[in-house]
Design a protein around this motif. Structure first.
Motif, PDB file in Angstrom:
ATOM      1  N   GLY A 128       0.844  -1.196   0.000  1.00 31.18           N
ATOM      2  CA  GLY A 128       0.000   0.000   0.000  1.00 31.18           C
ATOM      3  C   GLY A 128       0.870   1.233   0.000  1.00 31.18           C
ATOM      4  N   SER A 129       1.009   1.841   1.163  1.00 35.69           N
ATOM      5  CA  SER A 129       1.808   3.064   1.252  1.00 35.69           C
ATOM      6  C   SER A 129       3.294   2.768   1.052  1.00 35.69           C
ATOM      7  N   PRO A 130       3.975   3.547   0.227  1.00 35.29           N
ATOM      8  CA  PRO A 130       5.422   3.367   0.059  1.00 35.29           C
ATOM      9  C   PRO A 130       6.215   4.071   1.159  1.00 35.29           C
ATOM     10  N   GLU A 131       5.504   4.766   2.045  1.00 36.01           N
ATOM     11  CA  GLU A 131       6.156   5.494   3.138  1.00 36.01           C
ATOM     12  C   GLU A 131       5.625   4.974   4.465  1.00 36.01           C
TER      13      GLU A 131
END
Ligand code: TPP
Lengths: 243, 176, 361
Positions: free
Chosen positions: B60-63
């Motif tokens: 999902g989130s790359p961060e």
């Protein structure tokens, strides 16, 4: 009996709807004759922007594409790069070429795009009813310079052919006029030369034509010759600027 | 499995290359992978950084707010990112530029990258030393795949290949 | 199947565009779009395509029209202020019904803004392309792979419907690396040069390509425009049946639904997984086509089952949110989680918002 003159076969049967004394029809006639002489009636592509030429397609037999106001050189760049075998004439008004489309005009010329630009310099915005153009003469009355163009407020008219001639890539840059039969023949030779350079050598050329717009100048068509000689040519001198 | 990494250092230290190598190694390992570089205005303050995630399902989130592994190569990066390690996560630091590192509840893994790079034969190889150290320590990627990627991506020239191999081995050994 | 390769979004998309038959690119450098321009500068040369660094976005987008009229699959890409300049040509492409593909690698803020990812150009391209109220297909991918999938088929759709196709990428998707399968080259046949809007290779019967459809069965321009735009609208309506794309994620038993697109949606997936671990039944509807908007799955949300909807969007003021709200049963509570100006959506904040909906636990 010898045929000494006939209506060009590259013009359609529809007559133009331009005002009395307007030069656009003359310019189309020259292009039509040249296209027959060079045998490119089915090949020539006419790129029209916005101005009095917007609705010119019915008057001739050339494939045509329209562009937004000032953008025909960019549109024609896309077309010609992808379709290099079709000769292209970009036919622009002075407002189109030297005001709203200055960027596109200069950069197409600087890149040396393989098309021929014909700029009709009538010193007004014709289509919208006679406002100041970048070429409007100092002191000239238009609907947006009701007291005459003042250099303090609006600066000086732009000599577009001279601007283009400064660039490296253009092969042939000239200013001609359509106000006498002799000038018309010279203008025809210039457009023909430009097209031949395009077809044979892929060269960019720029032909500025001094055109008449008696309707918006507020003069009688019979006075065009005198008006152009007295007012226009002194500021926009005729002749080849390059090539 | 989902693991997150944040790499930071100064532009000249090869942080982005380090991140890209880890991302390729993760891909080689067969993980779902994202690599997100910080760019433009984000690169102010003497740090360049990037984040990587690897997982066995679509990412999902790359961060992240907090990372499993934070790798800092210089002092400004340490100051900015030392608080971004998860509880029980790893903070890898370059002691050549960061003295007296402290962080509660996280593992600090220290290495003097200047000395290690010199030993490997090139000052520039400091990011490769860290590459070896990080991957040997986290074990998220096999060393075999890590080395393969190193050769594929940076091994075109024979002289670099030897230095990189040495730098990588120094990093791997330092994890023991 | 060979192992996927890691590619940056901008570059993977550019390579895929080329393989989809794109042979013309005109662009004007602007971060974060520039890697596309730089990639295609050398790559198009390798396949005898045309690359032009234009003098402005005005010119770049105008050149697409000419390339399209020449029968060439044409692309431009821009960001931020460049999109404002391109709107003139977007209007012309839509009105002339000329196929072309435009990519907006969205960046933060209005005016110069900043260089980080955002979703604030949503209204500008889904509502109308430039002035005049016409439409194009608009997509909002959320992974590098999806970005590639969409551009691979973009010209097929553009030519099928004679429409511009618009892709809303963003700074983070463009710069991010993810594993992708780079697709094989498509073979295009010569019949494309006979398409009605194409002025052919060597010579042709007279063709007049107007970016305003003045021609029609009536005598006046107004009647013909009215007639032609009615026909265009029939095409747009058909898209609502045939061209809707969306993903449903963990929706089977969902009591709370996150609705988002692009980057905001993929970030929300992390929040959904975390919330599921806490026992909260959250799912997501993720529109991939933004015009046409997937209305049916939104209309189908059942107030008896769904306790709340959270729209996650990287735009302030909200844009997409209002489109969603208009499609949702009025009895379902709906909230927005917004960030803008290059500030990406945050997983923990999304979780918090859903927790609040679920009773403030
Ligand atoms: C963006 C935009 N601004 C303004 C106009 C309105 N407009 C149409 S033609 C024209 C002036 C054309 O003058 P010129 O180029 O000199 O050609 P002429 O009509 O004199 O032949 C203007 C201002 C327009 N069509 N588009």
């Amino acid at each position: 009996m010898d045929v000494v003159y006939k209506r060009s076969g590259a013009l359609s049967d529809v007559s133009t709807t331009y005002c009395p004394g307007c030069s656009h029809g003359t310019a189309f006639k020259l292009i039509a004759e040249i296209s027959e002489e060079l045998d490119i009636v089915n090949k020539l592509v006419f790129a029209t922007p916005i101005g009095c030429t917007t609705f010119s397609a019915p008057f001739h037999k050339f494939s045509t594409f329209m562009s937004a106001h000032g953008r025909a050189p960019a549109n024609a760049t896309g077309f010609k790069r992808c379709n290099p075998k079709r000769p292209v004439i970009v036919y622009q008004g002075d407002g189109d070429c030297a005001a709203i489309g200055t960027g596109e005009s200069i950069h197409a010329a600087a890149r040396g795009e393989a098309f021929t630009v014909v700029m009709a310099n009538n010193q007004v915005y014709g289509m919208t009813g006679g406002q100041m153009a970048p070429t409007t003469l100092t002191g000239q009355k238009t609907t947006t310079t009701p007291n005459g163009r003042s250099v303090e407020v609006t600066g000086y008219p732009i000599r577009m052919a001279e601007q283009i001639a400064q660039l490296e890539a253009p092969r042939f840059v000239t200013r001609q006029s359509l106000h006498t039969p002799k000038n018309i023949l010279q203008a025809k030779a210039a457009i023909k030369k430009a097209l031949e350079l395009q077809i044979n050598e892929g060269a960019y050329s720029f032909v500025e034509l001094l055109c008449a717009c008696p309707t918006n100048w507020g003069i009688d068509p019979s006075g065009i010759k005198e008006y152009i000689e007295k007012n226009v040519i002194p500021y926009f001198p005729l002749g080849d600027l390059k090539g | 499995m989902e693991k997150s990494y944040l790499f930071a250092g100064s532009g000249g230290q090869g942080v982005q290359t380090l991140g890209v190598l880890v991302a390729h190694a993760s891909n080689e390992e067969g993980h779902f992978t994202t690599f997100l570089p910080a760019y433009g205005g984000e690169m102010r303050g003497g740090t360049s950084n990037c984040t990587i995630k690897m997982a066995d399902e679509e990412i999902g989130s790359p961060e992240e707010k907090l990372y499993d592994n934070v790798i800092v190569l210089n002092k400004p990066s340490y100051d900015r990112f030392k608080g971004r390690v998860k509880k029980g996560g790893n903070l890898f630091i370059n002691t050549a530029l960061i003295e007296d590192a402290q962080a509660d509840g996280v593992n600090i893994i220290s290495i003097n990258l200047s000395e290690a790079a010199k030993e490997a034969g090139s000052d520039k190889a400091l990011n490769i030393v860290m590459y070896g150290l990080v991957l040997a320590h986290t074990k998220d990627i096999s060393l075999e795949n890590a080395e393969k990627v190193l050769n594929d991506k940076l091994g075109k020239k024979e002289q670099f290949r030897a230095v990189n191999k040495k730098a990588f081995d120094i990093g791997v050994n330092a994890s023991k | 199947m060979a192992k996927k390769e890691l590619w940056k979004g901008n570059e993977a998309m550019s390579e895929t565009a080329l393989r989809a038959g794109c042979r013309f690119f005109s662009g004007y450098p602007i971060t974060p779009q520039t890697p596309i321009t730089e990639y295609l500068a050398w790559r198009l040369a390798e396949v005898d395509g045309v690359f032009i660094q234009a003098e402005s976005e005005l010119a770049a987008a105008t050149m697409l029209l000419g390339a399209s009229i020449a029968g060439t699959r044409a692309l431009t890409a821009t960001a931020g202020p460049g999109l404002s300049l391109m709107t003139e040509s977007l209007s012309c492409l839509a009105s002339g019904r000329l196929p072309a593909v435009i990519v907006d690698v969205q960046r933060g803020g209005a005016a110069t803004g900043n260089l980080q990812g955002a979703q604030s150009d949503y209204n500008m391209v889904t509502k109308t392309l430039g002035h005049g109220g016409l439409k194009g297909l608009v997509y909002g991918p959320s992974t590098v792979e999806e970005l590639c999938d969409i551009i691979y088929d973009a010209w097929d759709k553009a030519e099928k419907y004679r429409t511009p196709v618009f892709i809303l990428s963003d700074a983070s998707l463009g710069q991010m690396m993810e594993p992708v399968d780079i697709k094989p080259f498509k073979q295009l046949d010569e019949s494309r040069f006979d398409l009605p809007y194409v002025i052919g290779r060597e010579q042709s019967e007279k063709k007049v390509i107007q970016d305003t459809p003045y021609a029609g069965p009536y005598n006046t321009m107004s009647e013909n425009l009215d007639y032609n735009y009615r026909k265009y609208n029939e095409v747009y309506e058909k898209w609502k049946e045939d061209e809707v794309l969306y993903e449903e994620y963990m929706m089977d038993d969902a009591e709370y639904v996150i609705i988002g697109w692009g980057m905001a949606a993929r970030i929300s997936k992390s929040a959904i997984r975390n919330l599921r671990k806490k026992g909260i039944k959250v799912g997501m509807i993720r529109p991939i086509s933004l015009f046409p908007l997937p209305e049916k799955p939104l209309n189908a949300l059942d107030a008896k089952k769904i306790k709340g909807v959270l729209v996650v969007e990287m735009a302030i003021p909200a844009l997409f949110y209002y489109d969603v709200k208009a499609q949702i049963d009025k009895n379902i509570p709906i909230k927005a989680n917004l960030h803008c100006g290059g500030y990406l959506s945050q997983v923990d904040e999304i979780e918090e918002d859903i927790m609040k909906m679920a009773g403030g636990k």
